[in-house]
Design a protein around this motif. Structure first.
Motif, PDB file in Angstrom:
ATOM      1  N   HIS A   5      31.411 108.413  76.742  1.00  0.00           N
ATOM      2  CA  HIS A   5      31.602 108.200  78.007  1.00  0.00           C
ATOM      3  C   HIS A   5      32.558 107.186  78.171  1.00  0.00           C
ATOM      4  N   ALA A   6      32.035 106.000  77.232  1.00  0.00           N
ATOM      5  CA  ALA A   6      33.223 104.913  78.366  1.00  0.00           C
ATOM      6  C   ALA A   6      34.065 105.107  77.392  1.00  0.00           C
ATOM      7  N   TYR A   7      34.315 105.407  76.739  1.00  0.00           N
ATOM      8  CA  TYR A   7      36.563 105.745  76.991  1.00  0.00           C
ATOM      9  C   TYR A   7      37.297 106.984  77.841  1.00  0.00           C
ATOM     10  N   ILE A   8      36.370 107.891  78.166  1.00  0.00           N
ATOM     11  CA  ILE A   8      36.875 108.179  79.073  1.00  0.00           C
ATOM     12  C   ILE A   8      36.882 107.416  80.446  1.00  0.00           C
ATOM     13  N   THR A   9      35.499 106.722  80.861  1.00  0.00           N
ATOM     14  CA  THR A   9      35.558 106.345  82.473  1.00  0.00           C
ATOM     15  C   THR A   9      36.312 104.846  82.283  1.00  0.00           C
ATOM     16  N   SER A  10      36.875 104.222  80.771  1.00  0.00           N
ATOM     17  CA  SER A  10      37.400 103.658  81.259  1.00  0.00           C
ATOM     18  C   SER A  10      39.385 104.250  81.565  1.00  0.00           C
ATOM     19  N   PHE A  11      39.279 104.930  81.891  1.00  0.00           N
ATOM     20  CA  PHE A  11      41.239 105.206  82.350  1.00  0.00           C
ATOM     21  C   PHE A  11      40.753 105.706  83.593  1.00  0.00           C
ATOM     22  N   SER A  12      41.202 105.359  84.847  1.00  0.00           N
ATOM     23  CA  SER A  12      41.251 106.122  86.243  1.00  0.00           C
ATOM     24  C   SER A  12      42.882 106.669  86.029  1.00  0.00           C
ATOM     25  N   SER A  13      43.804 106.267  85.953  1.00  0.00           N
ATOM     26  CA  SER A  13      45.339 107.345  85.779  1.00  0.00           C
ATOM     27  C   SER A  13      45.814 106.989  84.945  1.00  0.00           C
ATOM     28  N   VAL A  14      46.716 107.964  84.969  1.00  0.00           N
ATOM     29  CA  VAL A  14      47.940 108.353  83.829  1.00  0.00           C
ATOM     30  C   VAL A  14      48.988 107.046  84.160  1.00  0.00           C
ATOM     31  N   GLY A  15      49.052 106.374  84.742  1.00  0.00           N
ATOM     32  CA  GLY A  15      49.786 105.252  85.317  1.00  0.00           C
ATOM     33  C   GLY A  15      49.374 104.251  84.015  1.00  0.00           C
ATOM     34  N   GLU A  16      48.269 103.811  83.654  1.00  0.00           N
ATOM     35  CA  GLU A  16      47.128 103.067  82.603  1.00  0.00           C
ATOM     36  C   GLU A  16      47.782 103.232  81.167  1.00  0.00           C
ATOM     37  N   LEU A  17      48.454 104.014  81.182  1.00  0.00           N
ATOM     38  CA  LEU A  17      48.662 104.417  79.888  1.00  0.00           C
ATOM     39  C   LEU A  17      49.764 103.879  79.755  1.00  0.00           C
ATOM     40  N   LYS A  18      49.622 102.935  78.193  1.00  0.00           N
ATOM     41  CA  LYS A  18      51.020 101.998  77.775  1.00  0.00           C
ATOM     42  C   LYS A  18      51.363 102.933  76.930  1.00  0.00           C
ATOM     43  N   THR A  19      51.133 103.780  76.531  1.00  0.00           N
ATOM     44  CA  THR A  19      51.984 104.607  75.473  1.00  0.00           C
ATOM     45  C   THR A  19      51.838 105.949  75.545  1.00  0.00           C
ATOM     46  N   ARG A  20      52.579 106.513  75.655  1.00  0.00           N
ATOM     47  CA  ARG A  20      52.644 108.066  75.849  1.00  0.00           C
ATOM     48  C   ARG A  20      54.013 108.934  74.728  1.00  0.00           C
ATOM     49  N   LEU A  21      54.607 107.984  73.848  1.00  0.00           N
ATOM     50  CA  LEU A  21      55.035 108.938  72.867  1.00  0.00           C
ATOM     51  C   LEU A  21      54.737 108.999  72.026  1.00  0.00           C
ATOM     52  N   ILE A  22      54.933 109.821  70.573  1.00  0.00           N
ATOM     53  CA  ILE A  22      54.166 110.611  69.815  1.00  0.00           C
ATOM     54  C   ILE A  22      55.399 111.243  69.293  1.00  0.00           C
ATOM     55  N   LYS A  23      55.159 110.941  67.667  1.00  0.00           N
ATOM     56  CA  LYS A  23      56.056 111.778  66.714  1.00  0.00           C
ATOM     57  C   LYS A  23      56.051 113.136  66.619  1.00  0.00           C
ATOM     58  N   HIS A  24      57.171 113.552  65.898  1.00  0.00           N
ATOM     59  CA  HIS A  24      57.364 115.129  66.202  1.00  0.00           C
ATOM     60  C   HIS A  24      56.730 115.347  64.863  1.00  0.00           C
ATOM     61  N   LYS A  25      55.342 116.461  64.138  1.00  0.00           N
ATOM     62  CA  LYS A  25      55.128 116.363  63.051  1.00  0.00           C
ATOM     63  C   LYS A  25      56.196 116.854  62.402  1.00  0.00           C
ATOM     64  N   GLN A  26      57.264 117.802  62.671  1.00  0.00           N
ATOM     65  CA  GLN A  26      57.960 118.603  61.553  1.00  0.00           C
ATOM     66  C   GLN A  26      59.377 117.425  61.693  1.00  0.00           C
ATOM     67  N   THR A  27      59.136 117.132  62.975  1.00  0.00           N
ATOM     68  CA  THR A  27      61.177 116.614  62.688  1.00  0.00           C
ATOM     69  C   THR A  27      60.646 115.312  63.412  1.00  0.00           C
ATOM     70  N   GLY A  28      59.927 114.451  63.232  1.00  0.00           N
ATOM     71  CA  GLY A  28      59.758 112.867  63.730  1.00  0.00           C
ATOM     72  C   GLY A  28      60.088 111.844  64.813  1.00  0.00           C
ATOM     73  N   ILE A  43      47.118 110.366  71.176  1.00  0.00           N
ATOM     74  CA  ILE A  43      47.792 109.421  70.810  1.00  0.00           C
ATOM     75  C   ILE A  43      47.457 109.372  69.307  1.00  0.00           C
ATOM     76  N   ALA A  44      46.322 108.619  69.637  1.00  0.00           N
ATOM     77  CA  ALA A  44      45.464 107.680  68.696  1.00  0.00           C
ATOM     78  C   ALA A  44      45.578 108.865  67.162  1.00  0.00           C
ATOM     79  N   PHE A  45      44.762 109.854  67.221  1.00  0.00           N
ATOM     80  CA  PHE A  45      43.965 110.887  66.557  1.00  0.00           C
ATOM     81  C   PHE A  45      44.387 112.309  66.515  1.00  0.00           C
ATOM     82  N   PRO A  46      45.970 112.216  66.511  1.00  0.00           N
ATOM     83  CA  PRO A  46      46.915 113.608  66.875  1.00  0.00           C
ATOM     84  C   PRO A  46      46.343 114.917  66.259  1.00  0.00           C
ATOM     85  N   ASP A  47      45.908 114.399  64.792  1.00  0.00           N
ATOM     86  CA  ASP A  47      45.325 115.683  63.605  1.00  0.00           C
ATOM     87  C   ASP A  47      43.643 115.455  63.638  1.00  0.00           C
ATOM     88  N   GLY A  48      43.059 114.949  64.731  1.00  0.00           N
ATOM     89  CA  GLY A  48      41.800 114.617  64.702  1.00  0.00           C
ATOM     90  C   GLY A  48      41.012 114.719  65.810  1.00  0.00           C
TER      91      GLY A  48
END
Length: 554
Positions: free
Chosen positions: A224-247, A287-292
């Motif tokens: 639960h600590a991981y969830i409560t460590s964020f309070s808004s989407v503005g805190e996201l410093k990384t939002r981008l992720i590679k498309h699995k097929q196209t890259g 983003i950290a674990f897209p396949d898991g």
């Protein structure tokens, strides 16, 4: 300094052939074992030979079976048994003054070379009074082994039995994960719990070191600590992720917000009620674990926030070629919430044409015990996997098995311990144990005999007697006879090919299948019968009369 002394700073050391727990050594014993050894030595009993039985008197958890575990650790202990120089120096300082140096020299030369260990196979179902290990050898050395062997077998067998019971009530299609390290009785208790819960039928552990040491699958999500460590989407410093097929790099948050808006209408939940911080945390973790991606959904509200945000992020991952794994629920009404989650996933699967959503895994934790699972079964839960900690690893329903180690023969002469409590009267002499089976393949009865008796034969009538109640007796005509003991240690070496942990785990399930269902049921199970041969029955009672004092009335 020897290898053991250099290694005991860390618990487990590499002995090449096997991982040896550095804590398991000759000094891991009760003081009275060593004082008895001195008294034996002082009494010139160094050439005496003895037989000890290691057994338990009652099955744990109000059940009618026990899983034998811990044999491999016992064999490792015999393999490494030796008092180091520092052990001897410590004993010289600790034991009473006046003990001759020759005794310490004697201890320093002791090994388990002259010991013979018989045992049933690890992972086999065992029953009260039937020795699971039988030790023969010089009296002093086999006496010194007592406490260590008991500590290696007691908890291991209790833990494997507890795990096997959880497996039976959960059913074969539900996954079971051991989450108990933080609640276990210390680091070694945590490692043992992980190992023997896997032996008993669990599918994995959260304990990373146990995974490394014992090759057990390691599983986990986040707190639960991981969830409560964020309070808004503005805190996201990384939002981008590679498309699995196209890259191609794409904005996962943008996809998630789009899907969340659509889902709010499908699930009839307002986005205003859901937690933005929870959404941010889930996007970050995805983003950290897209396949898991496995998310905890009960931090705020499962219905109004957790399921909405998870489904949005899972659909966003789907846009980019990834499949989420599922959710974990750690609080609340688990039956209701699991049904709600499954219903939600089915709606999403149908509305967004993503059939794999139907198969998302629902994991439940939250102080689960055997009775909890039985209740959830009655309520028709939709849980695919249970994460179980405290009640499993601490064996709260019964914290000890109660194995004992009793002298039954010395120098070829039988020994019996008498008690006003008949349950504590030992069965004397060197014995063999056999399991007799019926024509349908189920185990009927375990039979103890003197070693001098011929084994029971298939198709031949055998008189089986209760060891202490004269009127309880029955004839059995076995369709199959299994000799339970094998020689596992003799002449200073292991005599059998030791099974892997996976093979022991399989053995548990195979052995359990030999029991009738009424022996295994949770409520009022039928006791499994343990008997002695007619010859052994008469032997026990003759010896009892010889040793029991005759009272005098006045």
């Amino acid at each position: 300094m020897n290898d053991r002394e250099m290694s005991t700073g860390g618990q487990f050391m590499d002995r090449g052939r096997m991982n040896q727990n550095g804590v398991v050594q000759p000094l891991l014993t009760d003081l009275y074992q060593i004082t008895m050894a001195y008294a034996y030595w002082k009494s010139d009993k160094t050439d005496d030979t003895a037989v000890f039985d290691l057994f338990f008197r009652n099955n744990p958890f109000h059940g009618e079976f026990t899983i034998f575990a811990g044999l491999e650790e016992c064999l490792k202990f015999l393999d490494s048994f030796h008092y180091s120089q520092s052990d001897i120096e410590y004993l010289k300082q600790t034991l009473p003054e006046g003990i001759e140096n020759e005794f310490f020299e004697y201890l320093g030369n002791l090994t388990a070379r002259d010991v013979t260990l018989y045992a049933i196979d690890e992972g086999t179902v065992a029953f009260p009074r039937v020795p699971i290990i039988k030790i023969e050898g010089p009296l002093i050395i086999v006496q010194l082994l007592e406490t260590t062997l008991l500590t290696l077998v007691n908890y291991a067998s209790l833990m494997a039995t507890n795990a096997a019971r959880y497996r039976m009530v959960a059913g074969k299609h539900v996954k079971l994960l051991e989450f108990g390290l933080r609640r276990a009785q210390g680091p070694d208790g945590g490692l043992s719990a992980s190992k023997y819960s896997y032996t008993g039928g669990f599918d994995g552990t959260s304990n990373v070191l146990a995974g490394k040491l014992f090759n057990i699958p390691v599983k986990g999500t986040h707190a639960h600590a991981y969830i409560t460590s964020f309070s808004s989407v503005g805190e996201l410093k990384t939002r981008l992720i590679k498309h699995k097929q196209t890259g191609i790099m794409e904005d996962l948050l943008e996809h998630a917000i789009h899907h969340r808006q659509m889902l709010s209408h499908v699930l009839d939940v307002s986005t205003e009620e859901s937690s933005e911080g929870e959404l941010a945390a889930m996007v970050s973790y995805a983003i950290a674990f897209p396949d898991g991606f496995m998310a905890l959904v009960d931090t705020y509200d499962v219905k109004r926030s957790g399921l909405l945000n998870f489904s949005a992020v899972a659909l966003a991952l789907n846009d980019l070629g990834y499949h989420a794994l599922g959710i974990r629920i750690d609080s609340g009404d688990l039956a209701y919430l699991s049904c709600l989650a499954r219903e939600t996933f089915e709606k999403v699967a149908e509305r967004f044409k993503v059939p794999w959503f139907n198969k998302l895994t629902i994991v439940a934790s939250n102080d689960i015990n055997e009775d909890t699972i039985l209740s959830l079964n009655e309520q028709g839960h939709k849980i695919d996997c249970f994460g179980i900690g405290t009640h499993l690893v601490t064996c709260q329903r019964q914290p000890a098995l109660g194995c004992v180690y009793k002298l039954v023969e010395i120098n070829g002469q039988p020994r019996i311990k008498l008690s006003q409590d008949v349950e504590k009267v030992t069965m004397p002499g060197n014995k063999n144990a056999y399991r007799l089976y019926s024509a349908d393949g189920h185990a009927l009865i375990d039979l103890l005999q003197k070693v001098s008796e011929p084994p029971p034969a298939v198709g031949q009538k055998v008189l089986c007697r209760h060891p202490f109640q004269e009127s309880k007796r029955a004839y059995v005509i076995p369709s199959h006879v299994e000799s339970l003991y094998k020689v596992y240690w003799k002449s200073g070496k292991i005599c059998q090919q030791l099974p892997t942990l996976e093979q022991v785990r399989e053995k548990v399930q195979i052995s359990l299948k030999t029991l009738r269902n009424d022996h295994k049921r949770t409520l009022n199970p039928t006791p499994y019968k343990v008997a002695v041969s007619d010859n052994l029955y008469n032997f026990i009672h003759d010896l009892w009369l010889q040793n029991a004092p005759i009272g005098e009335l006045s």
